[in-house]
Design an enzyme around this catalytic site. Structure first.
Site, PDB file in Angstrom:
ATOM      1  N   ASP A 133      21.168 -32.487 -17.984  1.00 13.78           N
ATOM      2  CA  ASP A 133      21.815 -33.002 -19.046  1.00 13.78           C
ATOM      3  C   ASP A 133      22.128 -34.438 -18.086  1.00 13.78           C
ATOM      4  O   ASP A 133      21.179 -35.197 -18.209  1.00 13.78           O
ATOM      5  CB  ASP A 133      22.753 -33.237 -19.261  1.00 13.78           C
ATOM      6  CG  ASP A 133      23.417 -33.372 -20.925  1.00 13.78           C
ATOM      7  OD1 ASP A 133      21.825 -34.170 -21.243  1.00 13.78           O
ATOM      8  OD2 ASP A 133      24.293 -33.101 -21.542  1.00 13.78           O
TER       9      ASP A 133
ATOM     10  N   LYS B 247      16.463 -32.124 -19.930  1.00 16.50           N
ATOM     11  CA  LYS B 247      16.548 -33.746 -21.540  1.00 16.50           C
ATOM     12  C   LYS B 247      17.231 -35.011 -20.654  1.00 16.50           C
ATOM     13  O   LYS B 247      18.039 -35.817 -20.237  1.00 16.50           O
ATOM     14  CB  LYS B 247      18.220 -33.703 -22.106  1.00 16.50           C
ATOM     15  CG  LYS B 247      18.069 -32.485 -23.216  1.00 16.50           C
ATOM     16  CD  LYS B 247      19.527 -32.879 -23.160  1.00 16.50           C
ATOM     17  CE  LYS B 247      20.271 -31.738 -24.500  1.00 16.50           C
ATOM     18  NZ  LYS B 247      21.577 -31.401 -24.862  1.00 16.50           N
TER      19      LYS B 247
ATOM     20  N   ARG C 194      24.230 -17.014 -26.682  1.00 18.51           N
ATOM     21  CA  ARG C 194      23.534 -16.363 -24.977  1.00 18.51           C
ATOM     22  C   ARG C 194      22.632 -15.857 -25.297  1.00 18.51           C
ATOM     23  O   ARG C 194      21.733 -15.801 -24.347  1.00 18.51           O
ATOM     24  CB  ARG C 194      24.592 -16.018 -24.210  1.00 18.51           C
ATOM     25  CG  ARG C 194      25.984 -17.255 -23.867  1.00 18.51           C
ATOM     26  CD  ARG C 194      26.171 -16.849 -22.823  1.00 18.51           C
ATOM     27  NE  ARG C 194      27.850 -17.177 -21.903  1.00 18.51           N
ATOM     28  CZ  ARG C 194      27.680 -19.160 -21.673  1.00 18.51           C
ATOM     29  NH1 ARG C 194      26.624 -19.548 -21.192  1.00 18.51           N
ATOM     30  NH2 ARG C 194      29.166 -19.744 -21.732  1.00 18.51           N
TER      31      ARG C 194
ATOM     32  N   GLU D 161      19.497 -23.172 -12.402  1.00 14.58           N
ATOM     33  CA  GLU D 161      20.337 -23.868 -13.457  1.00 14.58           C
ATOM     34  C   GLU D 161      19.553 -23.851 -15.094  1.00 14.58           C
ATOM     35  O   GLU D 161      18.422 -24.267 -14.861  1.00 14.58           O
ATOM     36  CB  GLU D 161      20.400 -25.595 -13.046  1.00 14.58           C
ATOM     37  CG  GLU D 161      21.890 -26.816 -14.591  1.00 14.58           C
ATOM     38  CD  GLU D 161      22.753 -25.692 -14.407  1.00 14.58           C
ATOM     39  OE1 GLU D 161      22.946 -24.819 -14.916  1.00 14.58           O
ATOM     40  OE2 GLU D 161      24.141 -26.527 -13.923  1.00 14.58           O
ATOM     41  N   ASP D 162      20.357 -24.154 -16.032  1.00 16.70           N
ATOM     42  CA  ASP D 162      20.259 -23.725 -17.525  1.00 16.70           C
ATOM     43  C   ASP D 162      19.536 -25.199 -18.151  1.00 16.70           C
ATOM     44  O   ASP D 162      18.387 -24.925 -18.326  1.00 16.70           O
ATOM     45  CB  ASP D 162      20.620 -23.189 -18.145  1.00 16.70           C
ATOM     46  CG  ASP D 162      22.308 -23.787 -18.520  1.00 16.70           C
ATOM     47  OD1 ASP D 162      22.355 -25.057 -17.367  1.00 16.70           O
ATOM     48  OD2 ASP D 162      23.383 -23.393 -18.499  1.00 16.70           O
TER      49      ASP D 162
ATOM     50  N   ASP E 205      25.040 -22.061 -24.771  1.00 16.66           N
ATOM     51  CA  ASP E 205      25.862 -21.340 -25.279  1.00 16.66           C
ATOM     52  C   ASP E 205      26.440 -22.275 -26.091  1.00 16.66           C
ATOM     53  O   ASP E 205      26.251 -23.196 -25.971  1.00 16.66           O
ATOM     54  CB  ASP E 205      26.890 -20.322 -25.006  1.00 16.66           C
ATOM     55  CG  ASP E 205      28.455 -21.409 -23.986  1.00 16.66           C
ATOM     56  OD1 ASP E 205      27.325 -22.818 -23.481  1.00 16.66           O
ATOM     57  OD2 ASP E 205      29.574 -21.281 -23.608  1.00 16.66           O
TER      58      ASP E 205
ATOM     59  N   LYS F 245      27.653 -19.533 -16.734  1.00 20.55           N
ATOM     60  CA  LYS F 245      26.839 -18.271 -17.253  1.00 20.55           C
ATOM     61  C   LYS F 245      25.565 -18.858 -17.787  1.00 20.55           C
ATOM     62  O   LYS F 245      24.898 -17.531 -17.808  1.00 20.55           O
ATOM     63  CB  LYS F 245      27.564 -17.707 -17.936  1.00 20.55           C
ATOM     64  CG  LYS F 245      29.067 -17.464 -17.141  1.00 20.55           C
ATOM     65  CD  LYS F 245      29.462 -17.083 -18.945  1.00 20.55           C
ATOM     66  CE  LYS F 245      31.674 -16.831 -18.788  1.00 20.55           C
ATOM     67  NZ  LYS F 245      32.150 -16.927 -19.851  1.00 20.55           N
ATOM     68  N   GLY F 246      25.447 -19.895 -17.557  1.00 15.14           N
ATOM     69  CA  GLY F 246      24.299 -20.448 -18.630  1.00 15.14           C
ATOM     70  C   GLY F 246      22.448 -19.446 -17.854  1.00 15.14           C
ATOM     71  O   GLY F 246      22.501 -19.636 -19.044  1.00 15.14           O
TER      72      GLY F 246
ATOM     73  N   PHE G  16      21.373 -30.984 -29.081  1.00 15.40           N
ATOM     74  CA  PHE G  16      22.135 -29.750 -28.357  1.00 15.40           C
ATOM     75  C   PHE G  16      21.724 -27.654 -28.386  1.00 15.40           C
ATOM     76  O   PHE G  16      21.075 -27.744 -29.491  1.00 15.40           O
ATOM     77  CB  PHE G  16      23.582 -29.302 -28.727  1.00 15.40           C
ATOM     78  CG  PHE G  16      24.129 -28.619 -27.996  1.00 15.40           C
ATOM     79  CD1 PHE G  16      25.125 -28.584 -27.027  1.00 15.40           C
ATOM     80  CD2 PHE G  16      25.141 -27.231 -28.883  1.00 15.40           C
ATOM     81  CE1 PHE G  16      26.379 -28.081 -26.157  1.00 15.40           C
ATOM     82  CE2 PHE G  16      25.786 -26.596 -27.528  1.00 15.40           C
ATOM     83  CZ  PHE G  16      26.328 -27.491 -26.740  1.00 15.40           C
ATOM     84  N   VAL G  17      21.069 -27.690 -27.351  1.00 13.91           N
ATOM     85  CA  VAL G  17      20.213 -26.175 -27.612  1.00 13.91           C
ATOM     86  C   VAL G  17      21.301 -24.597 -27.247  1.00 13.91           C
ATOM     87  O   VAL G  17      21.895 -25.159 -26.170  1.00 13.91           O
ATOM     88  CB  VAL G  17      18.888 -26.245 -26.629  1.00 13.91           C
ATOM     89  CG1 VAL G  17      18.176 -27.517 -27.824  1.00 13.91           C
ATOM     90  CG2 VAL G  17      19.156 -26.336 -25.377  1.00 13.91           C
TER      91      VAL G  17
END
Ligand code: 5GP
Length: 178
Positions: free
Chosen positions: A103, A131, A165, A99-100, A159, A43-44, A152-153
């Site tokens: 990582d 990142k 969100r 994509e959000d 979320d 969902k990001g 961590f964002v």
């Protein structure tokens, strides 16, 4: 007693919008008009995709996929599963995965592999956040919104346990039991 986590603004909303406008112009410049299909990863990435699609001054189509990763709180186990597939065929089209955050790179490596099998003309990746310090798999991200440190964002679609969100800004989540 455990303290509640707090949020600290890392990238304010206006800066996010400004960068997305630049990415939209760049994407429109790089693709023939109407050729690109944005594939949003739920969902990001839904808020990023909504803004990015409107920042591209050319016709675009979009569709969504969802994946889940196993065995991770904040770290990836390396196992990814497709939980929602696309509605449209990708054969012969220019795919841009939206994509959000990248990582470890495990999720995007998996997705690029899955989508490659659908025989698109091309596949590229747009990620709002990167990142790079945490990368385990090499991933070529053509369009990066912002490179961020290993924190961590949340917010702007991202979320923690389904919360945060809808924050307008991209924030670092601090404290509490993360
Ligand atoms: P990767 O497979 O590259 O390790 O992980 C990508 C996914 O992990 C992202 O789509 C996102 O769901 C999650 N993720 C990685 N870092 C963060 C972060 O800082 N905040 C949030 N909310 N999710 C993250």
């Amino acid at each position: 007693m455990a303290s509640e986590p707090t949020t600290r603004i890392l990238i304010p909303y206006d800066k996010v919008q400004e960068r997305i406008r630049e990415l939209g112009q760049q994407i429109a410049h790089d693709y023939p008009p109407g050729s690109v299909v944005l594939i949003g990863i739920l969902k990001g990435a839904c808020i990023f995709l909504a803004d990015l699609a409107r920042a591209i001054p050319a016709p675009v189509k979009f569709d969504f996929m969802a994946v889940s990763s196993y065995g991770r709180g904040k770290t990836s186990s390396g196992e990814v599963k497709l939980t929602k597939d696309l509605d449209m065929s990708l054969e012969g089209v220019d795919v841009l995965i939206v994509e959000d955050i990248v990582d470890t790179g495990v999720t995007l490596t998996y997705l690029a592999h899955v989508l490659q099998q659908r025989r698109p003309r091309s596949i590229q990746i747009a990620a709002l956040l990167d990142k790079p310090s945490r990368r385990m798999r090499p991933v070529q991200v053509k369009y990066v919104g912002f490179t961020i440190p290993d924190e961590f964002v949340v917010g702007y679609g991202l979320d923690h346990a389904e919360n945060y969100r809808n924050l307008r800004d991209i924030c670092v989540l601090e404290g509490g039991e993360l």
